[in-house]
Write a protein that holds these residues in place. Structure first.
Motif, PDB file in Angstrom:
ATOM      1  N   SER A 177      41.660  59.258  35.163  1.00 22.27           N
ATOM      2  CA  SER A 177      42.530  59.245  36.365  1.00 22.27           C
ATOM      3  C   SER A 177      42.337  57.672  36.857  1.00 22.27           C
ATOM      4  O   SER A 177      42.929  56.810  37.283  1.00 22.27           O
ATOM      5  N   LEU A 178      40.740  57.300  36.859  1.00 24.80           N
ATOM      6  CA  LEU A 178      40.343  56.057  37.213  1.00 24.80           C
ATOM      7  C   LEU A 178      40.839  54.956  36.368  1.00 24.80           C
ATOM      8  O   LEU A 178      41.312  53.825  36.939  1.00 24.80           O
ATOM      9  N   ARG A 179      40.991  55.001  35.036  1.00 26.25           N
ATOM     10  CA  ARG A 179      41.540  54.014  34.153  1.00 26.25           C
ATOM     11  C   ARG A 179      42.890  54.136  34.378  1.00 26.25           C
ATOM     12  O   ARG A 179      43.351  52.854  34.362  1.00 26.25           O
ATOM     13  N   GLU A 180      43.594  55.168  34.592  1.00 30.42           N
ATOM     14  CA  GLU A 180      45.222  54.906  34.931  1.00 30.42           C
ATOM     15  C   GLU A 180      45.255  54.243  36.167  1.00 30.42           C
ATOM     16  O   GLU A 180      46.433  53.772  35.913  1.00 30.42           O
ATOM     17  N   ALA A 181      44.516  54.359  37.036  1.00 22.20           N
ATOM     18  CA  ALA A 181      45.032  53.831  38.435  1.00 22.20           C
ATOM     19  C   ALA A 181      44.787  52.295  38.183  1.00 22.20           C
ATOM     20  O   ALA A 181      45.405  51.544  38.898  1.00 22.20           O
ATOM     21  N   ALA A 182      43.518  51.923  37.433  1.00 21.43           N
ATOM     22  CA  ALA A 182      43.586  50.638  37.395  1.00 21.43           C
ATOM     23  C   ALA A 182      44.560  49.892  36.400  1.00 21.43           C
ATOM     24  O   ALA A 182      45.078  48.774  36.734  1.00 21.43           O
ATOM     25  N   PHE A 183      45.030  50.557  35.282  1.00 24.34           N
ATOM     26  CA  PHE A 183      46.309  50.067  34.615  1.00 24.34           C
ATOM     27  C   PHE A 183      47.440  50.085  35.401  1.00 24.34           C
ATOM     28  O   PHE A 183      48.321  49.048  35.260  1.00 24.34           O
ATOM     29  N   ALA A 184      47.592  51.030  36.300  1.00 26.69           N
ATOM     30  CA  ALA A 184      48.921  51.015  37.097  1.00 26.69           C
ATOM     31  C   ALA A 184      48.889  49.857  38.120  1.00 26.69           C
ATOM     32  O   ALA A 184      50.017  49.392  38.539  1.00 26.69           O
ATOM     33  N   LEU A 185      47.635  49.356  38.469  1.00 29.46           N
ATOM     34  CA  LEU A 185      47.563  48.201  39.308  1.00 29.46           C
ATOM     35  C   LEU A 185      47.820  47.005  38.731  1.00 29.46           C
ATOM     36  O   LEU A 185      47.644  45.920  39.067  1.00 29.46           O
ATOM     37  N   GLY A 186      47.808  46.811  37.136  1.00 29.66           N
ATOM     38  CA  GLY A 186      48.186  45.585  36.487  1.00 29.66           C
ATOM     39  C   GLY A 186      47.093  44.919  36.037  1.00 29.66           C
ATOM     40  O   GLY A 186      46.983  43.939  35.530  1.00 29.66           O
ATOM     41  N   ALA A 187      45.793  45.964  35.974  1.00 32.96           N
ATOM     42  CA  ALA A 187      44.530  45.376  35.424  1.00 32.96           C
ATOM     43  C   ALA A 187      44.537  45.290  33.757  1.00 32.96           C
ATOM     44  O   ALA A 187      44.932  46.086  33.207  1.00 32.96           O
ATOM     45  N   PRO A 188      44.213  43.908  33.185  1.00 35.35           N
ATOM     46  CA  PRO A 188      44.185  44.263  31.852  1.00 35.35           C
ATOM     47  C   PRO A 188      42.983  44.914  31.382  1.00 35.35           C
ATOM     48  O   PRO A 188      42.195  45.517  32.178  1.00 35.35           O
ATOM     49  N   ARG A 189      42.972  45.119  30.095  1.00 33.52           N
ATOM     50  CA  ARG A 189      42.017  46.167  29.590  1.00 33.52           C
ATOM     51  C   ARG A 189      40.530  45.768  29.506  1.00 33.52           C
ATOM     52  O   ARG A 189      39.820  46.677  29.763  1.00 33.52           O
ATOM     53  N   TRP A 190      40.328  44.599  29.409  1.00 33.41           N
ATOM     54  CA  TRP A 190      39.181  43.963  29.249  1.00 33.41           C
ATOM     55  C   TRP A 190      38.523  44.197  30.762  1.00 33.41           C
ATOM     56  O   TRP A 190      37.277  44.355  30.887  1.00 33.41           O
ATOM     57  N   LYS A 191      39.300  43.902  31.904  1.00 34.57           N
ATOM     58  CA  LYS A 191      38.791  44.057  32.934  1.00 34.57           C
ATOM     59  C   LYS A 191      38.514  45.413  33.595  1.00 34.57           C
ATOM     60  O   LYS A 191      37.672  45.707  34.012  1.00 34.57           O
ATOM     61  N   VAL A 192      39.350  46.269  32.969  1.00 35.09           N
ATOM     62  CA  VAL A 192      39.194  47.837  33.194  1.00 35.09           C
ATOM     63  C   VAL A 192      38.021  48.271  32.640  1.00 35.09           C
ATOM     64  O   VAL A 192      37.145  49.043  33.408  1.00 35.09           O
ATOM     65  N   ALA A 193      37.601  47.748  31.504  1.00 34.75           N
ATOM     66  CA  ALA A 193      36.368  48.187  30.708  1.00 34.75           C
ATOM     67  C   ALA A 193      34.866  47.704  31.561  1.00 34.75           C
ATOM     68  O   ALA A 193      34.127  48.445  31.595  1.00 34.75           O
ATOM     69  N   LEU A 194      35.164  46.402  31.602  1.00 35.41           N
ATOM     70  CA  LEU A 194      33.680  45.932  32.351  1.00 35.41           C
ATOM     71  C   LEU A 194      33.893  46.060  33.879  1.00 35.41           C
ATOM     72  O   LEU A 194      32.721  46.551  34.252  1.00 35.41           O
ATOM     73  N   MET A 195      35.023  45.903  34.492  1.00 33.00           N
ATOM     74  CA  MET A 195      34.764  46.001  36.051  1.00 33.00           C
ATOM     75  C   MET A 195      35.115  47.420  36.672  1.00 33.00           C
ATOM     76  O   MET A 195      34.454  47.462  37.942  1.00 33.00           O
ATOM     77  N   ILE A 196      35.550  48.266  35.942  1.00 36.38           N
ATOM     78  CA  ILE A 196      35.866  49.714  36.596  1.00 36.38           C
ATOM     79  C   ILE A 196      34.930  50.685  35.735  1.00 36.38           C
ATOM     80  O   ILE A 196      34.164  51.259  36.646  1.00 36.38           O
ATOM     81  N   ARG A 197      35.036  50.881  34.481  1.00 39.75           N
ATOM     82  CA  ARG A 197      34.371  51.689  33.712  1.00 39.75           C
ATOM     83  C   ARG A 197      32.871  51.635  33.767  1.00 39.75           C
ATOM     84  O   ARG A 197      32.088  52.479  33.963  1.00 39.75           O
ATOM     85  N   LEU A 198      32.544  50.325  33.392  1.00 46.49           N
ATOM     86  CA  LEU A 198      31.332  49.875  33.277  1.00 46.49           C
ATOM     87  C   LEU A 198      30.593  50.027  34.651  1.00 46.49           C
ATOM     88  O   LEU A 198      29.281  50.616  34.886  1.00 46.49           O
ATOM     89  N   ARG A 199      31.086  49.565  35.539  1.00 49.49           N
ATOM     90  CA  ARG A 199      30.493  49.449  36.971  1.00 49.49           C
ATOM     91  C   ARG A 199      30.489  50.884  37.306  1.00 49.49           C
ATOM     92  O   ARG A 199      29.432  51.368  37.942  1.00 49.49           O
TER      93      ARG A 199
END
Length: 290
Positions: free
Chosen positions: A176-198
């Motif tokens: 759900s955290l990834r899906e929320a970031a994608f829904a806000l228009g974040a690119p995949r690389w940014k989701v991986a580095l700024m969301i999941r990794l953090r």
């Protein structure tokens, strides 16, 4: 309620399962007690035999010549610190980036499956094989042992630990955290580095610390790569002293002074690795609770 409990107690299947449960708990407790007993035995032996060598000279003087008194492990401590530090700088970015790739794309490509397979093999590969590999491709070509070769060898041991830890930690991030970031228009690389990794940075740091603890006491790879140096040297392109090899050589020597220094070096490595493990688990538990 009492009747159902009495009926369950009189049931032979229930009694058998209860008996097996008690046997399992007993055997597990015995195994745990044996493990703790031998661990404490090792630590106490190191303390009794190695504490006499722990003094200021051990940190300020280089390894002594054969048959001489005094001396210390300054050159070996510096060499181990330098090689482990460089190996950590090599393995950390490679391991984290590879772990991110496996978590993001590993389930959808054949290359990800091959990478996981090779990583698992490297995790269980004997360290002496890694040392021979680096000797064949590096030391044999440059014609001399060096601290760089030792750093490369132990970094190859640390990389799979960081890769698997990062991959496993990223897999714990809720979808759900990834899906929320994608829904806000974040690119995949940014989701991986700024969301999941953090979100799992404490677990990744734990993996790095465990990798450092894993390579700190490796002897076999350094015998074929860095070898040893009786004198203090900060030149990474020359043979370099290190604690594991010094302990290995001094422990088998006929000199009492060397054997005492070997016990002191073993005590230093053991408690350093123990401290790193305690630090990593404490850090991970605190971050998990928060």
């Amino acid at each position: 309620m009492q009747n159902s409990t009495m009926q369950s107690a009189s049931n032979p299947v229930y009694r058998k399962r209860l008996l097996m449960h008690k046997i399992g708990i007993t055997l597990s407790s015995i195994a745990m007690a044996l493990g703790v007993f031998f661990l404490m035995w090792i630590l106490l032996t190191l303390l009794m035999k190695g504490s006499s060598a722990v003094n200021l000279a051990m940190f300020t003087e280089s390894t002594p010549a054969p048959g001489s008194d005094g001396g210390g492990l300054m050159n070996a401590i510096f060499g181990s610190f330098a090689m482990v530090g460089i190996a950590t700088l090599i393995s950390t970015p490679i391991g984290i980036l590879a772990g991110i790739y496996l978590a993001e794309y590993g389930d959808k490509s054949w290359f990800g499956g091959v990478t996981r397979f090779v990583t698992d093999i490297m995790l269980s590969a004997p360290s002496i094989v890694v040392g021979l590999f680096v000797y064949a491709i590096y030391v044999a070509n440059v014609k001399h042992f060096s601290g760089w070769a030792g750093s490369i060898a132990i970094s190859l041991i640390a990389i799979p630990v960081v890769v698997r830890t990062t991959d496993n930690m990223l897999g714990l991030v809720p979808a759900s955290l990834r899906e929320a970031a994608f829904a806000l228009g974040a690119p995949r690389w940014k989701v991986a580095l700024m969301i999941r990794l953090r979100a799992v940075k404490a677990g990744v740091v734990t993996g790095i610390l465990l990798a450092v603890a894993r390579i700190s006491g490796e002897t076999a790879p350094l015998l074929f790569t860095a070898l040893n140096n009786q004198f203090f040297s900060s030149n990474m392109n020359q043979p370099m002293a290190n604690l594991p090899v010094v302990i290995y050589q001094f422990a088998m020597s006929p000199y009492d002074n060397w054997r005492e220094l070997a016990w002191g070096g073993a005590l230093l490595i053991t408690f350093s690795v123990l401290g790193l493990n305690i630090l990593s688990r404490t850090l991970f538990n605190q971050k998990t609770q928060h």
